[in-house]
Design a protein around this motif. Structure first.
Motif, short mmCIF file in Angstrom:
data_model
loop_
_atom_site.label_atom_id
_atom_site.label_comp_id
_atom_site.label_asym_id
_atom_site.label_seq_id
_atom_site.Cartn_x
_atom_site.Cartn_y
_atom_site.Cartn_z
N THR A 187 0.83 -1.20 0.00
CA THR A 187 0.00 0.00 0.00
C THR A 187 0.87 1.25 0.00
O THR A 187 1.84 1.35 0.76
CB THR A 187 -0.92 0.02 1.23
N LEU A 188 0.53 2.21 -0.86
CA LEU A 188 1.20 3.51 -0.89
C LEU A 188 0.26 4.53 -0.26
O LEU A 188 -0.92 4.60 -0.62
CB LEU A 188 1.53 3.93 -2.33
N VAL A 189 0.76 5.32 0.66
CA VAL A 189 -0.05 6.34 1.32
C VAL A 189 0.20 7.66 0.60
O VAL A 189 1.35 8.12 0.48
CB VAL A 189 0.31 6.45 2.81
N ARG A 190 -0.87 8.29 0.13
CA ARG A 190 -0.77 9.54 -0.62
C ARG A 190 -1.28 10.70 0.21
O ARG A 190 -2.09 10.54 1.11
CB ARG A 190 -1.59 9.44 -1.91
N GLY A 191 -0.80 11.90 -0.13
CA GLY A 191 -1.33 13.10 0.50
C GLY A 191 -2.81 13.21 0.22
O GLY A 191 -3.24 13.04 -0.92
N GLY A 192 -3.60 13.49 1.26
CA GLY A 192 -5.05 13.57 1.09
C GLY A 192 -5.76 12.30 1.51
O GLY A 192 -6.99 12.31 1.70
N ASP A 193 -5.02 11.20 1.65
CA ASP A 193 -5.63 9.96 2.14
C ASP A 193 -6.04 10.14 3.60
O ASP A 193 -5.50 10.99 4.32
CB ASP A 193 -4.66 8.79 2.03
N VAL A 194 -6.99 9.31 4.02
CA VAL A 194 -7.46 9.38 5.41
C VAL A 194 -7.23 8.02 6.07
O VAL A 194 -7.68 6.98 5.55
CB VAL A 194 -8.95 9.76 5.47
N LEU A 195 -6.55 8.04 7.19
CA LEU A 195 -6.32 6.83 7.98
C LEU A 195 -7.44 6.71 9.01
O LEU A 195 -7.89 7.71 9.59
CB LEU A 195 -4.97 6.91 8.69
N VAL A 196 -7.90 5.48 9.23
CA VAL A 196 -8.96 5.23 10.20
C VAL A 196 -8.37 4.43 11.35
O VAL A 196 -7.89 3.31 11.16
CB VAL A 196 -10.13 4.46 9.56
N ALA A 197 -8.41 5.00 12.55
CA ALA A 197 -7.83 4.35 13.73
C ALA A 197 -8.81 3.32 14.29
O ALA A 197 -9.99 3.29 13.95
CB ALA A 197 -7.48 5.40 14.78
#
Length: 230
Positions: free
Chosen positions: A55-65
């Motif tokens: 998985t690549l994390v991009r600017g603007g992505d949202v992480l869900v805790a």
């Protein structure tokens, strides 16, 4: 530590008010290209990110805790080589040539209509300058291409597009039929047709489809009840 194991690309489907309230986390490309890392968000919480490998994390992505809270990713500014063409000694086509040579070296590139961006490398910078390109080092966010066959993650995918066989359900053996086929009548003892049944002609190999084959008349068999004067 707060565990994160879900990512929403670009925060798609989330209401603007939720994104506004979400915490932020600034990450450079070195971290965002990893699927597992630790970081500290804008609320001071330590988060442990565990995403599917690749998985690549991009600017603007949202992480869900794990507690349902949202953390929006911001691509942090970092040192980047910005490559532009020289309007006096070349053309925009020089950028295409540069992308080709850098791609052969498997260099991660961010492609823009008027420039190419890559991580600092003095050897590559010298090569590009020898190609009459203008190379400068700037402090900006870096979002390289993910690759056409990148597994996991996400790049510049177009939602709603299917470049495969989208009409598979409508086609059978390469064509669609716009009419129903009537069932074939089968002659038998109960068909109630007033005609004589000749034996079926043997299948003729090599006959083109669509050409009718006439059955040969049944041979007369002489016997005690045939009525002929032999």
């Amino acid at each position: 530590m707060l565990t994160v194991n879900k990512l929403i690309p670009r925060g798609q489907g989330l209401a603007a008010v939720l994104l506004k309230r979400a915490a932020r986390v600034e990450l450079d490309w070195d971290v965002r290209q990893k699927s597992r890392f630790d970081a500290t968000d804008s609320s001071g919480r330590t988060i442990g990110v565990f995403l599917p490998r690749g998985t690549l994390v991009r600017g603007g992505d949202v992480l869900v805790a794990e507690d349902g809270s949202l953390i929006q990713v911001v691509a942090a500014a970092q040192p980047v080589l910005v490559v532009r063409h020289c309007s006096e000694h070349g053309s925009a086509f020089d950028l295409l040539r540069a992308a080709y040579h850098l791609g052969n070296r498997h260099v991660p590139l961010e492609l823009r209509p008027d420039r190419i961006q890559l991580e600092p490398d003095h050897v590559l910078a010298d090569m590009l300058r020898q190609m009459h390109l203008i190379v400068s080092e700037e402090q900006v966010a870096f979002e390289p291409e993910g690759g056409a066959y990148a597994a996991g993650g996400h790049g510049h995918a177009h939602a709603g597009h299917d470049h495969g066989h989208a009409h598979q359900a409508d086609h059978d053996h390469g064509h669609a039929h716009g009419h129903a086929h009537e069932p074939v009548h089968v002659h038998g003892p109960d068909c109630q047709h007033g005609h004589a049944h000749a034996p079926a002609a043997p299948a003729s190999r090599g006959k083109p489809l669509g050409i009718a084959v006439t059955a040969a008349p049944a041979p007369h068999v002489h016997g005690p009840g045939c009525g002929h004067d032999h």
